[in-house]
Design an enzyme around this catalytic site. Structure first.
Site, PDB file in Angstrom:
ATOM      1  N   LEU A  94     -78.535   0.531 109.508  1.00  0.00           N
ATOM      2  CA  LEU A  94     -78.261   1.760 110.253  1.00  0.00           C
ATOM      3  C   LEU A  94     -79.079   1.862 111.535  1.00  0.00           C
ATOM      4  CD1 LEU A  94     -78.067   4.281 107.275  1.00  0.00           C
ATOM      5  CD2 LEU A  94     -76.158   3.429 108.640  1.00  0.00           C
ATOM      6  N   TYR A 143     -90.000  12.095 103.726  1.00  0.00           N
ATOM      7  CA  TYR A 143     -88.580  12.012 103.386  1.00  0.00           C
ATOM      8  C   TYR A 143     -87.890  13.348 103.650  1.00  0.00           C
ATOM      9  CZ  TYR A 143     -84.455  12.150 100.386  1.00  0.00           C
ATOM     10  OH  TYR A 143     -83.176  12.338  99.894  1.00  0.00           O
ATOM     11  N   SER A 195     -80.295  16.975  92.244  1.00  0.00           N
ATOM     12  CA  SER A 195     -80.527  15.772  91.434  1.00  0.00           C
ATOM     13  C   SER A 195     -79.178  15.317  90.914  1.00  0.00           C
ATOM     14  CB  SER A 195     -81.468  16.083  90.263  1.00  0.00           C
ATOM     15  OG  SER A 195     -82.645  16.740  90.697  1.00  0.00           O
ATOM     16  N   GLY A 208     -79.622   5.376 103.829  1.00  0.00           N
ATOM     17  CA  GLY A 208     -80.978   5.707 104.234  1.00  0.00           C
ATOM     18  C   GLY A 208     -81.956   5.592 103.081  1.00  0.00           C
ATOM     19  N   SER A 264     -84.179   7.100 100.260  1.00  0.00           N
ATOM     20  CA  SER A 264     -83.943   8.290  99.428  1.00  0.00           C
ATOM     21  C   SER A 264     -85.184   8.739  98.663  1.00  0.00           C
ATOM     22  CB  SER A 264     -82.809   8.015  98.434  1.00  0.00           C
ATOM     23  OG  SER A 264     -83.144   6.932  97.580  1.00  0.00           O
TER      24      SER A 264
END
Length: 265
Positions: free
Chosen positions: A50, A134, A163, A71, A73
């Site tokens: 990316l 993050y 989640s 990406g 995580s």
């Protein structure tokens, strides 16, 4: 639609959605920096970093919609988060701008608001309170998406995933859990909506103990079906009740609030 791009398709959530979303488009273009396995007849596999702007432009070309799961995580070194979650996000939106503004579902995170306490109930007007690098990267991602909407009309659903997994694995997830099926229903609703805009959507199932108010997104027609409460007895038996003073039981971000900043060396 003709072609749906799924970034991060080799990750746990990407793998879970791969088969479930097959009916949504004639072709699934699956992308990741990691190995994607073998393509099914309706799949295109593209290995892509990316952080590589030219590669991302080629990746987006010809796509009608984008499910952006790609990406880093988890909490990690800033250099890794910078490339995948910040530079990668910019590259994706520039590519979308150059390729007809395909609608995007951006997998943001509950860690944009992780320092709220679990006894606080919030909606999307609550200020961001990220619980780590993050979480900060997801705040940046939401800001990029919002700017491209305001400036260029690029529609994006900013889905703050709680989640998303087969079932909750701790007591915090009784509030944050989103089932795979409910995520699939949300994806369908986002890409079906006649008008989307740039809404923030809490990515959770219909949990009894949820902390987040999704009423503003009712216009999407998404009605999650599952409820984490059905797993409470199982979690009590397996784990016992959590320490009421532990971050996992105090903060909406759980243990992310105490994770250290990872050194570069």
């Amino acid at each position: 639609m003709k072609r749906l791009l799924i970034t991060g398709a080799a990750g746990a959530l990407g793998r879970a959605m791969r088969a479930r979303l097959a009916p949504l488009a004639e072709t699934l273009r699956l992308s990741d920096i990691s190995d994607l396995g073998t393509a099914a007849p309706h799949e295109e596999l593209v290995q892509c970093d990316l952080g590589d702007a030219e590669a991302v432009h080629r990746l987006v070309s010809g796509c009608d919609a984008i499910l952006h799961l790609g990406g880093i995580s988890v909490e990690d070194k800033f250099s890794k988060i910078l490339n995948a979650n910040l530079l990668g996000m910019y590259n994706l939106y520039e590519a979308a701008r150059a390729n007809g503004h395909p609608r995007i579902l951006f997998a943001s995170s509950n860690h944009t608001v992780g320092f709220y306490r679990q006894d606080q109930h919030i909606d999307t007007t609550a200020p961001m309170r990220p619980d780590g690098l993050y979480g900060v990267s997801k705040c940046f991602g939401e800001a990029i998406a919002r700017m491209y909407f305001e400036k260029f009309g690029q529609e994006t659903a900013l889905v703050r995933i709680g989640s998303c997994m087969e079932k909750p694995s701790n007591h915090r997830m009784l509030s944050t859990w989103m089932s795979y099926n409910d995520f699939k229903l949300l994806i369908e609703a986002v890409f079906r909506a006649p008008m989307l805009g740039c809404p923030i959507v809490w990515g959770i199932s219909n949990n009894d103990s949820r902390w987040w108010d999704n009423s503003h997104a009712a216009y999407l027609g998404w009605k999650p079906q599952d409820n984490a409460e059905s797993y409470r007895a199982e979690l009590d038996a397996a784990l016992g009740r959590p320490d009421s003073t532990a971050p996992l039981a105090v903060y909406q971000g759980g243990n992310f609030v105490k994770d250290p900043i990872f050194p570069e060396a």
